[in-house]
Design a protein around this motif. Structure first.
Motif, short mmCIF file in Angstrom:
data_model
loop_
_atom_site.label_atom_id
_atom_site.label_comp_id
_atom_site.label_asym_id
_atom_site.label_seq_id
_atom_site.Cartn_x
_atom_site.Cartn_y
_atom_site.Cartn_z
N PRO A 11 -6.01 -25.80 49.36
CA PRO A 11 -5.09 -26.66 50.11
C PRO A 11 -4.41 -27.64 49.17
CG PRO A 11 -7.32 -27.48 50.30
CD PRO A 11 -7.39 -26.28 49.39
N TYR A 69 -0.41 -30.55 53.32
CA TYR A 69 -0.73 -29.47 54.25
C TYR A 69 -1.35 -30.06 55.52
CZ TYR A 69 -0.04 -25.77 50.72
OH TYR A 69 0.49 -24.90 49.77
N VAL A 114 -3.83 -30.40 58.69
CA VAL A 114 -5.18 -30.06 59.13
C VAL A 114 -5.09 -29.78 60.63
CG1 VAL A 114 -7.59 -30.81 59.29
CG2 VAL A 114 -6.15 -31.57 57.38
N GLU A 163 -3.84 -34.57 57.88
CA GLU A 163 -3.05 -34.12 56.72
C GLU A 163 -3.88 -34.21 55.45
OE1 GLU A 163 0.73 -35.88 54.38
OE2 GLU A 163 1.09 -35.52 56.51
N VAL A 164 -3.78 -33.17 54.64
CA VAL A 164 -4.46 -33.14 53.34
C VAL A 164 -3.76 -34.13 52.40
CG1 VAL A 164 -4.92 -31.71 51.29
CG2 VAL A 164 -5.24 -30.75 53.59
N ALA A 205 -8.71 -35.47 53.22
CA ALA A 205 -7.68 -35.46 54.26
C ALA A 205 -7.92 -36.60 55.23
CB ALA A 205 -7.72 -34.14 55.02
N VAL A 207 -7.18 -25.65 57.78
CA VAL A 207 -5.98 -26.14 57.10
C VAL A 207 -4.90 -25.08 57.20
CG1 VAL A 207 -4.99 -26.88 54.89
CG2 VAL A 207 -7.32 -27.56 55.48
N TYR A 238 -12.15 -24.56 57.40
CA TYR A 238 -12.71 -25.55 56.48
C TYR A 238 -13.84 -26.28 57.17
CZ TYR A 238 -9.56 -25.27 52.53
OH TYR A 238 -8.91 -24.84 51.40
#
Length: 372
Positions: A303, A307, A309, A318-319, A335, A351, A360
């Motif tokens: 990831p 990216y 989540v 969000e990552v 994240a 993700v 994940y």
């Protein structure tokens, strides 16, 4: 020379002679890696690594009211830091947004060194200079006065002991003392950004090459290797340490980042951002919006920052940072996710990696903690 050309550290020629892959980082030409970033990472975890961190921004604050100025300008209680000790803290805007995270070293009763991230050094310098108005204290840009070399990893105390008479055993984590390393005057600090034991050595730029070469020689038998910024990022990620521009930004307060502990409301005097931060603290206690968590991949796909989540078809976060973890042997990420999905082991979290929802596992940070 055009103003857009990247700055070079005192060790630039040395990095090139070692075959480093160089990259522009925050306006500096820095070594990304020398060989395999995985090997460099594992050397720091098991033996030792040598880093050039001369891009960091050193700012000296001196004068009778240096402590009062820093208590006003930063969120921490800097007046309570003992001489020879250091503290992790932050500088915030009036609205509570994080301008940078910092380490502040108290070098003497009326002298401090503030170390800012390279990308924010000018911002921090400008803010401190502006906030110094009315205080009997001076703010000085010392970025060109220092080179910074770090030796990190379990073998680092043994390596450094060969080159200094300084009392390394008595030097606690987050402490710094002036000494001599390989005949070079240095501020020896037990700090780092790798999750391992280690030291950061602040020296005059003209001494940097001699110090690097002496450390290289002293560490040869212990497996010391030169390390670039690429493995520094995977090391700090495994250790759950935030990186400005990823986990920290002006759109977040320290409370949003789960680092509210750095804000000291009980210190003497007012400080910039106090009101907004008090509101942020109350909000975080009532209903934390999003929580910073660790994510460990079940598959192999890595990831990246930005990216989404997802859970149950909805975007829940969000990552902020992601990379393959050499220690865990699988991709990991930090994240911000909605509080409802933040508990370790929360089922159904994934993700979105280019349209595919990769599964994940939500875990508590850090991913890696060294054995004391």
């Amino acid at each position: 020379m055009s103003s857009t050309a990247p700055r070079r550290t005192a060790l630039d020629a040395l990095h090139r002679s070692l075959g480093a892959t160089m990259t522009d980082f925050a306006g500096w030409d820095m070594p990304l890696r020398y060989g395999s970033e995985r090997d460099e990472h594992l050397a720091v975890r098991t033996k030792a690594g040598l880093f050039d961190l001369s891009h960091m921004g050193e700012i000296t604050v001196t004068g009778p009211q240096a402590a009062r100025l820093l208590n006003h300008a930063l969120v921490g209680n800097i007046a309570s830091v003992g001489v020879g000790r250091a503290r992790y803290t932050m500088i915030c805007r009036a609205d509570g947004g994080i301008l940078d995270d910092l380490i502040v070293y108290r070098l003497a009763e009326t002298e401090y060194m503030v170390v800012a991230n390279a990308s924010n050094a000018q911002t921090v310098l400008d803010a401190l200079t502006e906030r110094a108005e009315g205080f009997d204290a001076a703010v000085r840009d010392d970025r060109d006065a220092y080179a910074l070399i770090a030796v990190q990893g379990p073998e680092s105390p043994g390596i450094l002991k060969q080159l200094t008479d300084a009392d390394l055993d008595g030097l606690k984590y987050y402490a710094g003392l002036p000494g001599t390393v390989a005949g070079v005057p240095a501020l020896i600090a037990r700090t780092g950004y790798t999750g391992e034991d280690g030291f950061e050595l602040f020296v005059q730029p003209e001494h940097a090459v001699a110090l690097w070469e002496a450390l290289t020689e002293a560490g040869a038998g212990a497996g010391l290797v030169p390390c670039g910024l690429s493995c520094r990022d995977t090391l700090r990620l495994e250790a759950g340490m935030p990186l400005y521009g990823h986990e920290l930004s002006t759109s977040l307060t320290p409370f949003d980042a789960g680092l509210g502990r750095v804000v000291k409301f009980d210190k003497e005097g007012d400080f910039v951002g106090r009101e907004a931060l008090a509101e942020a603290a109350a909000r975080a206690e009532a209903s934390p919006p999003r929580v910073l968590v660790g994510l460990v991949a079940e598959g192999r796909r890595v990831p990246r920052a930005g990216y989404a989540v997802v859970a149950g078809g909805e975007v829940i976060g969000e990552v902020t940072s992601g990379a393959p973890s050499p220690t865990l042997g699988k991709p990991i990420a930090m994240a911000y996710v909605d509080a409802a999905h933040a508990a370790p082991g929360t089922p159904g979290v994934g993700v979105d990696i280019r349209g595919t929802h990769e599964p994940y596992e939500v875990v508590a940070l850090p991913f890696y903690k060294r054995q004391k």
